[in-house]
Design an enzyme around this catalytic site. Structure first.
Site, mmCIF file in Angstrom:
data_model
loop_
_atom_site.group_PDB
_atom_site.id
_atom_site.type_symbol
_atom_site.label_atom_id
_atom_site.label_comp_id
_atom_site.label_asym_id
_atom_site.label_seq_id
_atom_site.Cartn_x
_atom_site.Cartn_y
_atom_site.Cartn_z
ATOM 1 N N HIS A 153 7.083 2.210 -7.169
ATOM 2 C CA HIS A 153 7.589 0.954 -7.723
ATOM 3 C C HIS A 153 8.275 1.183 -9.066
ATOM 4 O O HIS A 153 8.300 2.296 -9.593
ATOM 5 C CB HIS A 153 6.455 -0.067 -7.885
ATOM 6 N N CYS A 161 -0.242 4.950 -8.588
ATOM 7 C CA CYS A 161 1.041 4.897 -7.895
ATOM 8 C C CYS A 161 2.026 5.907 -8.480
ATOM 9 O O CYS A 161 1.738 6.616 -9.440
ATOM 10 C CB CYS A 161 1.635 3.493 -7.997
#
Length: 389
Positions: A153, A161
């Site tokens: 992202h 992430c």
């Protein structure tokens, strides 16, 4: 007129005005926070690069992630059918350390082979734009690993992430979106701890994750020799690549033994050759590293410094400490020739000692570290190879 406005009609007008205002605000928020951002075309520079590399705008893609190098690669299919590297992006941030993700909340970015479908693309992400890796996959579930919402992202912020800048994720997202519009049903994401080179494998040979990484390397090598994303299956709690069950209708079960399967001959042969070359190179590097370690220990002992052996002993309080002074005497004495009438001076002995450390003849006389090159994947099922017609 005033009464009419204040009556039922007046209420309708007020409702209409409130609705118009709400729609106006929503439209502003949509523009500001990116209701259209997921529809942005790829940047002009990437578009030009695609043309120069003989790639169609909507051709399939594949993504590779490397933690140690903090790089994300986007590969795209050319008109020849093979994939070529389109762009390498610097990963802004990733969480945890080298190694796989084990459980929810460990803030560890995953490693392995994942597939992203259109349903995993999030145009309304709180982190500008994102796509979900699909963790846990079949392999992760077979090992009872847990976790959710593991993404690539924007916003350059990570809690498990792989985070990119907004500008980067806009291009990556657009490439994925366009590949789906072109007919690709899912694109593969390969997440590695580092580039799977002999040098990196040798440097990390003592890691508790080494066997896991050797398995990932097999998939890495399948792509390296074919320049096409390998088909991924999981059986016996292991990844297998480009495998096709011999019996029609047989499915791979991630927790059960692998069925009899075949890997195309040209792929199996090419991968085996690459793995053998890399295994030999890895062994050579490990030998060189061990010999270098021994030399450093001797030099440190001679000067009375702390050797790597001393450090290891310090970590074990009950171990017998190294007598550095005795080590000096033994090191110097070891370099003296057979008894001679005249004793060599301290300077001469020190000179002979250091000469021996870097002399080829000395290395040949020492007990060398011998590394045995074994089958890189002794525990993996051995597929039968079927000749291609």
């Amino acid at each position: 007129m005033i009464k009419v406005f204040q009556g039922e009609s007046g209420k309708n007008v007020k409702r209409a005005a409130a609705l118009a205002l709400a729609l106006t605000l929503a439209a502003c928020q949509g523009t500001e926070f990116g209701a259209e951002k997921h529809q942005q075309p790829v940047s002009k520079s990437l578009s030009n690069r695609m043309k120069s590399k003989d790639m169609e705008l909507k051709s399939p893609i594949m993504v590779r992630l490397f933690k140690q190098e903090s790089e994300l690669e986007v590969w795209k299919q050319t008109k020849s059918g093979e994939y070529a590297l389109l762009e390498t992006f610097d990963i802004c941030k990733w969480s945890g350390k080298l190694g796989p993700k084990f459980k929810e909340g460990d803030r560890q970015a995953p490693e392995g082979f994942y597939e992203v479908t259109p349903g995993l693309m999030n145009p309304f992400s709180s982190y500008y734009l994102s796509f979900n890796l699909g963790f846990p996959n079949k392999f992760d579930r077979a090992h009872d690993r847990t976790g959710s919402n593991l993404m690539v992202h924007g916003a350059c912020s990570s809690r498990g992430c792989y985070a990119m800048t907004d500008e980067q994720i806009a291009d990556i997202y657009a490439l994925g979106r366009d590949s789906f519009l072109g007919g690709q049903r899912k694109f593969q994401v390969q997440a590695f701890p580092f580039r799977m080179t002999p040098e990196n494998m040798a440097k990390n040979a003592s890691s508790e994750h080494y066997e896991f990484w050797r398995m990932l390397k097999r998939g890495y090598d399948h792509f390296e020799v074919t320049k096409r994303p390998p088909a991924i299956e999981v059986c016996d709690k292991k990844y297998v690549f480009n495998a096709k069950a011999d019996r029609r209708g047989t499915k791979f079960n991630s927790r059960a033994a692998c069925p009899a399967y075949t890997v195309p001959e040209h792929i199996a042969v090419a991968v085996a050759e690459k793995q053998a070359r890399d295994a030999r190179k890895t062994a050579e590097i490990q030998i060189a590293m061990e010999n270098s370690k021994r030399r450093k220990e001797k030099i440190a002992a001679f000067f009375g410094g702390t050797s790597t052996t001393d450090v290891a002993k310090a970590e074990a309080p009950n171990a017998t400490p190294v007598n550095v002074e005795a080590a000096k005497v033994l090191a110097l004495a070891a370099e003296e020739p057979s008894p001679v009438p005249k004793k060599a001076s301290e300077t001469e002995r020190a000179f002979n000692y250091f000469t021996s450390l870097f002399s080829n003849s000395r290395i040949g006389e020492e007990n060398k570290v011998v590394a045995e090159v074994k089958d890189p994947f002794p525990a993996a099922p051995a597929p039968r190879i079927k000749p291609q017609l």
